[in-house]
Design a protein around this motif. Structure first.
Motif, PDB file in Angstrom:
ATOM      1  N   ALA A 207       0.589  -0.967  -0.108  1.00 22.65           N
ATOM      2  CA  ALA A 207      -0.169   0.195  -0.399  1.00 22.65           C
ATOM      3  C   ALA A 207       0.844   1.657  -0.225  1.00 22.65           C
ATOM      4  O   ALA A 207       0.422   2.262   0.498  1.00 22.65           O
ATOM      5  CB  ALA A 207      -0.942  -0.132   1.395  1.00 22.65           C
ATOM      6  N   ARG A 208       2.110   1.148  -0.663  1.00 20.53           N
ATOM      7  CA  ARG A 208       3.019   2.145  -0.568  1.00 20.53           C
ATOM      8  C   ARG A 208       2.332   3.414  -1.193  1.00 20.53           C
ATOM      9  O   ARG A 208       2.768   4.748  -0.842  1.00 20.53           O
ATOM     10  CB  ARG A 208       4.423   2.029  -0.439  1.00 20.53           C
ATOM     11  CG  ARG A 208       4.538   2.103  -2.329  1.00 20.53           C
ATOM     12  CD  ARG A 208       5.727   1.538  -2.257  1.00 20.53           C
ATOM     13  NE  ARG A 208       6.286   0.511  -3.390  1.00 20.53           N
ATOM     14  CZ  ARG A 208       7.158   1.367  -4.671  1.00 20.53           C
ATOM     15  NH1 ARG A 208       7.131   2.623  -3.709  1.00 20.53           N
ATOM     16  NH2 ARG A 208       6.907   1.141  -6.294  1.00 20.53           N
ATOM     17  N   LEU A 209       1.778   3.199  -2.084  1.00 23.78           N
ATOM     18  CA  LEU A 209       1.557   4.653  -2.973  1.00 23.78           C
ATOM     19  C   LEU A 209       0.347   4.652  -2.764  1.00 23.78           C
ATOM     20  O   LEU A 209      -0.582   5.331  -3.901  1.00 23.78           O
ATOM     21  CB  LEU A 209       0.913   4.063  -4.645  1.00 23.78           C
ATOM     22  CG  LEU A 209       3.010   3.621  -5.097  1.00 23.78           C
ATOM     23  CD1 LEU A 209       3.044   3.467  -6.388  1.00 23.78           C
ATOM     24  CD2 LEU A 209       4.199   4.706  -4.457  1.00 23.78           C
ATOM     25  N   LEU A 210      -0.347   3.897  -1.813  1.00 23.47           N
ATOM     26  CA  LEU A 210      -2.140   4.516  -1.508  1.00 23.47           C
ATOM     27  C   LEU A 210      -2.469   5.171  -0.741  1.00 23.47           C
ATOM     28  O   LEU A 210      -1.587   4.697   0.725  1.00 23.47           O
ATOM     29  CB  LEU A 210      -2.986   2.876  -1.454  1.00 23.47           C
ATOM     30  CG  LEU A 210      -3.023   2.158  -2.506  1.00 23.47           C
ATOM     31  CD1 LEU A 210      -3.620   0.555  -2.426  1.00 23.47           C
ATOM     32  CD2 LEU A 210      -3.210   2.954  -3.738  1.00 23.47           C
ATOM     33  N   PRO A 211      -3.604   5.809   0.375  1.00 23.33           N
ATOM     34  CA  PRO A 211      -3.788   6.293   1.027  1.00 23.33           C
ATOM     35  C   PRO A 211      -3.848   5.556   2.555  1.00 23.33           C
ATOM     36  O   PRO A 211      -4.263   4.608   2.178  1.00 23.33           O
ATOM     37  CB  PRO A 211      -4.718   7.523   0.977  1.00 23.33           C
ATOM     38  CG  PRO A 211      -5.409   6.541  -0.401  1.00 23.33           C
ATOM     39  CD  PRO A 211      -4.616   6.361  -0.880  1.00 23.33           C
ATOM     40  N   PRO A 212      -3.500   6.099   3.884  1.00 25.29           N
ATOM     41  CA  PRO A 212      -3.807   5.554   4.534  1.00 25.29           C
ATOM     42  C   PRO A 212      -4.956   5.943   5.092  1.00 25.29           C
ATOM     43  O   PRO A 212      -5.695   6.779   4.936  1.00 25.29           O
ATOM     44  CB  PRO A 212      -2.235   6.237   5.974  1.00 25.29           C
ATOM     45  CG  PRO A 212      -2.562   7.453   5.307  1.00 25.29           C
ATOM     46  CD  PRO A 212      -1.833   7.506   4.069  1.00 25.29           C
ATOM     47  N   TYR A 213      -4.949   5.181   6.113  1.00 19.14           N
ATOM     48  CA  TYR A 213      -6.954   5.540   6.805  1.00 19.14           C
ATOM     49  C   TYR A 213      -7.115   6.756   7.072  1.00 19.14           C
ATOM     50  O   TYR A 213      -6.053   7.478   7.650  1.00 19.14           O
ATOM     51  CB  TYR A 213      -7.317   4.258   8.094  1.00 19.14           C
ATOM     52  CG  TYR A 213      -7.435   2.398   7.069  1.00 19.14           C
ATOM     53  CD1 TYR A 213      -8.489   2.310   6.353  1.00 19.14           C
ATOM     54  CD2 TYR A 213      -6.210   2.116   7.156  1.00 19.14           C
ATOM     55  CE1 TYR A 213      -8.533   0.978   5.939  1.00 19.14           C
ATOM     56  CE2 TYR A 213      -6.244   0.750   6.525  1.00 19.14           C
ATOM     57  CZ  TYR A 213      -7.418   0.577   5.872  1.00 19.14           C
ATOM     58  OH  TYR A 213      -7.014  -0.660   5.285  1.00 19.14           O
ATOM     59  N   GLN A 214      -8.048   7.200   6.660  1.00 19.86           N
ATOM     60  CA  GLN A 214      -8.646   9.125   7.225  1.00 19.86           C
ATOM     61  C   GLN A 214      -7.991   8.860   8.909  1.00 19.86           C
ATOM     62  O   GLN A 214      -7.671   9.955   8.854  1.00 19.86           O
ATOM     63  CB  GLN A 214      -9.201   9.098   6.531  1.00 19.86           C
ATOM     64  CG  GLN A 214      -9.370   9.868   5.340  1.00 19.86           C
ATOM     65  CD  GLN A 214      -8.160  10.703   4.554  1.00 19.86           C
ATOM     66  OE1 GLN A 214      -8.350  11.382   5.428  1.00 19.86           O
ATOM     67  NE2 GLN A 214      -8.121  10.188   3.527  1.00 19.86           N
ATOM     68  N   PRO A 215      -8.964   8.111   9.518  1.00 21.78           N
ATOM     69  CA  PRO A 215      -9.467   8.789  11.069  1.00 21.78           C
ATOM     70  C   PRO A 215      -7.890   8.292  11.752  1.00 21.78           C
ATOM     71  O   PRO A 215      -6.972   7.953  11.296  1.00 21.78           O
ATOM     72  CB  PRO A 215     -10.370   7.438  11.639  1.00 21.78           C
ATOM     73  CG  PRO A 215     -10.742   7.290  10.321  1.00 21.78           C
ATOM     74  CD  PRO A 215      -9.526   7.393   9.627  1.00 21.78           C
ATOM     75  N   PRO A 216      -7.790   9.736  12.533  1.00 24.47           N
ATOM     76  CA  PRO A 216      -5.896   9.642  13.243  1.00 24.47           C
ATOM     77  C   PRO A 216      -6.506   8.050  14.692  1.00 24.47           C
ATOM     78  O   PRO A 216      -7.485   7.695  14.709  1.00 24.47           O
ATOM     79  CB  PRO A 216      -5.890  10.685  13.842  1.00 24.47           C
ATOM     80  CG  PRO A 216      -7.423  11.230  14.758  1.00 24.47           C
ATOM     81  CD  PRO A 216      -8.428  10.502  12.959  1.00 24.47           C
ATOM     82  N   HIS A 217      -5.428   7.766  15.250  1.00 22.44           N
ATOM     83  CA  HIS A 217      -5.515   6.755  16.189  1.00 22.44           C
ATOM     84  C   HIS A 217      -5.807   8.105  17.432  1.00 22.44           C
ATOM     85  O   HIS A 217      -5.598   8.956  17.519  1.00 22.44           O
ATOM     86  CB  HIS A 217      -4.082   6.414  16.698  1.00 22.44           C
ATOM     87  CG  HIS A 217      -4.132   4.727  15.119  1.00 22.44           C
ATOM     88  ND1 HIS A 217      -2.699   5.829  14.095  1.00 22.44           N
ATOM     89  CD2 HIS A 217      -3.719   4.055  14.752  1.00 22.44           C
ATOM     90  CE1 HIS A 217      -2.708   4.874  13.346  1.00 22.44           C
ATOM     91  NE2 HIS A 217      -2.965   3.809  13.724  1.00 22.44           N
ATOM     92  N   HIS A 218      -7.070   6.928  18.412  1.00 21.50           N
ATOM     93  CA  HIS A 218      -7.597   7.800  19.680  1.00 21.50           C
ATOM     94  C   HIS A 218      -5.983   8.478  19.861  1.00 21.50           C
ATOM     95  O   HIS A 218      -6.000   9.879  21.272  1.00 21.50           O
ATOM     96  CB  HIS A 218      -7.948   6.591  20.161  1.00 21.50           C
ATOM     97  CG  HIS A 218      -8.656   6.260  19.995  1.00 21.50           C
ATOM     98  ND1 HIS A 218      -9.751   5.229  19.873  1.00 21.50           N
ATOM     99  CD2 HIS A 218      -9.986   6.854  18.314  1.00 21.50           C
ATOM    100  CE1 HIS A 218     -10.639   5.057  19.485  1.00 21.50           C
ATOM    101  NE2 HIS A 218     -11.139   6.137  18.526  1.00 21.50           N
ATOM    102  N   LEU A 219      -4.835   7.667  20.204  1.00 23.32           N
ATOM    103  CA  LEU A 219      -3.459   8.367  20.841  1.00 23.32           C
ATOM    104  C   LEU A 219      -3.494   9.518  20.639  1.00 23.32           C
ATOM    105  O   LEU A 219      -2.917  10.832  21.219  1.00 23.32           O
ATOM    106  CB  LEU A 219      -2.501   7.582  20.604  1.00 23.32           C
ATOM    107  CG  LEU A 219      -1.239   7.974  21.260  1.00 23.32           C
ATOM    108  CD1 LEU A 219      -0.887   8.148  23.167  1.00 23.32           C
ATOM    109  CD2 LEU A 219      -0.109   7.662  21.504  1.00 23.32           C
TER     110      LEU A 219
END
Length: 520
Positions: free
Chosen positions: A316-328
């Motif tokens: 997935a290096r050329l794909l966007p990561p998931y949008q929501p941040p982690h809770h931390l």
């Protein structure tokens, strides 16, 4: 009858009946992938199934002419095939439209056979430059591995290869001296303006700009003699005569003359076996486990799990990561003053780096795996986000001290985010993390951590790279190091990104603990 028959392709892969033979698969006349029919397959009823490589599967949507040609040149399949729902031609290309192919390691890359005349000139120039640099540093270096094989066998780069390799045999006889020499040479290359990254104590990579604006890696492998054996990173461990290397001779590659071992044939046999003269685009290195343990002990103590992390993020290096941040990250944003900037150590794909930067917090993301950060690094440059993404190896103290000094001198209040870091690195990495934090943070500034507290179970049997932590023992160690624990929250139901390409844990959620630690 052909050695394989009843050949067909579908969404799962290639099915065939017959012997174990080399197969070259092409889409619309261009070779994309090579494999051995049984070695790389699994029994599937009366036939063998060779599954599509994961990275190639992402491109299988459309129509293409599939041709499978055996190593002997015999064509065993030549059909128009449709994958998925698209009516467009299948295009195995990168985002800029450059053609890609599967290399030795199963990676989808720009291979030499896709390059036009003249496009390899920058790589040849860089190869000559690097060999000259190494010679100036007192090393008798030469093209190695696939680069040497192509030069000796064909006088050209191997079409299905994708990078250039350089090797040298040190006159030192102790691994520590070989490591020191390799680092000295790396610094000399950097002074010439080439970015580098380290593979191990005796091997590093030089990034070379290509004609199309992309970057190719040029690997430099160190070696030395141990008694009557040659040890060469990459890896060669074989009985060897010094006279087979020295004095260096010459070889021709793409019309240019380069240095070469005095007798390259024994070295190529040690690298590729006695059949090295016969081209095999699906060649697979069969490493000697005892030799690998020896190299690990000598040179790879700072590379623990690096290939696994790169592989995890590679899809997935050329794909966007998931949008929501982690809770931390959200917790940190609520707790810290608006003018506090962030160092995210072990930032992974940059999911939290992106969110924090878009909320106005300048953020430095540091991670072991350069592969992980590709998408966000490009996006941040395009959007002008206040983000800096760099590689840092917690297992190499020199990198930790350098980053600690650089970050310590930056102005303004700062904080550190470390989500699933101390539960993913080694004890040495934990020691170095606290050393980094101690250099960067001022009294009263905080580290925000989250650690796993129960073992991950993967339904697909993939080994997790994050391990559970005994929180009480961990906190006792933190206090003993001189830090103050100012917050602890035991959580149930936190998702863990444990798969490939930051794949979420779907409906699985795990026990974790969120910690806040303050510098004295």
């Amino acid at each position: 009858m052909a050695p394989v028959h009843d050949v067909r392709v579908d969404a799962e892969g290639v099915r065939l009946v017959g012997d174990d033979v080399l197969c070259n698969l092409a889409f619309d006349g261009r070779r994309i992938w090579s494999f051995w029919s049984r070695r790389d397959g699994t029994p599937d009823g009366p036939c063998w199934l060779v599954r599509w490589p994961d990275r190639l599967g992402l491109h299988l949507d459309g129509v293409t002419r599939v041709t499978i040609t055996l190593g002997t040149g015999e064509v065993v399949l030549d059909d128009e095939v449709r994958f998925g729902t698209s009516t467009e031609r299948v295009a195995v290309v990168d985002r800029q439209g450059a053609p890609l192919g599967i290399d030795y390691y199963g990676r989808l890359v720009k291979t030499f056979e896709t390059k036009e005349e003249g496009q390899l000139e920058p790589l040849l120039d860089a190869l000559g430059t690097v060999l000259g640099l190494l010679q100036a540093e007192g090393l008798e270096a030469f093209p190695a591995y696939g680069t040497l094989l192509g030069a000796v066998r064909d006088g050209a780069f191997i079409g299905h290869d994708s990078d250039a390799d350089v090797g040298y045999v040190s006159h030192h006889t102790h691994p520590l001296d070989v490591i020191r020499e390799s680092h000295r040479v790396q610094r000399a290359v950097q002074r010439q303006g080439y970015p580098t990254s380290r593979h191990s104590g005796a091997a590093f990579k030089i990034d070379v700009p290509d004609a199309d604006g992309s970057v190719r890696g040029l690997d430099v492998f160190g070696g030395f003699f141990v008694g009557d054996h040659l040890a060469l990173m990459g890896e060669v461990w074989a009985p060897f005569e010094r006279e087979w290397i020295f004095p260096l001779g010459t070889t021709t590659l793409e019309g240019r003359t380069f240095p070469a071992p005095a007798r390259p044939e024994p070295l190529l046999e040690a690298m590729y076996g006695p059949g090295w003269k016969v081209p095999d685009p699906a060649f697979r290195y069969e490493k000697d486990e005892s030799a690998q343990r020896r190299f690990d002990a000598w040179f790879r103590g700072t590379r623990v799990n690096r290939p696994q992390w790169d592989h995890r993020y590679g899809l997935a290096r050329l794909l966007p990561p998931y949008q929501p941040p982690h809770h931390l990250a959200e917790h940190l944003h609520e707790r810290e003053d608006p003018d506090t900037w962030v160092v995210d150590v072990g930032c992974g794909r940059g999911r939290d780096v992106r969110w924090l930067a878009k909320h106005g917090r300048p953020t430095v993301g540091l991670d072991y795996s350069e592969t992980a950060m590709t998408f966000i690094a490009d996006k941040a440059a395009q959007q002008g986000w206040p983000v800096e993404l760099r590689t840092m190896n917690l297992l190499e103290l020199r990198q930790v001290l350098a980053w600690g000094a650089l970050l310590a001198h930056r102005p303004g209040p700062r904080t550190i985010l470390a989500r699933h870091l101390v539960d993913s690195t080694s004890p040495v990495g934990v020691d170095h993390f606290w050393r980094l934090a101690g250099m960067v943070l001022r009294p009263g500034e905080r580290v925000h951590l989250e650690v796993l507290t129960e073992a991950i179970e993967d339904d697909e049997g993939r080994p997790p790279l994050t391990r559970p932590v005994d929180v009480d023992a961990f906190l006792a160690d933190v206090v003993a190091r001189g830090w103050v624990v100012t917050g602890r929250e035991d959580l149930v139901g936190e998702p863990i990104d444990y798969g490939y390409g930051e794949e979420p844990s779907r409906d699985k959620q795990w026990r974790t603990t969120r910690l806040e630690v303050e510098a004295r």
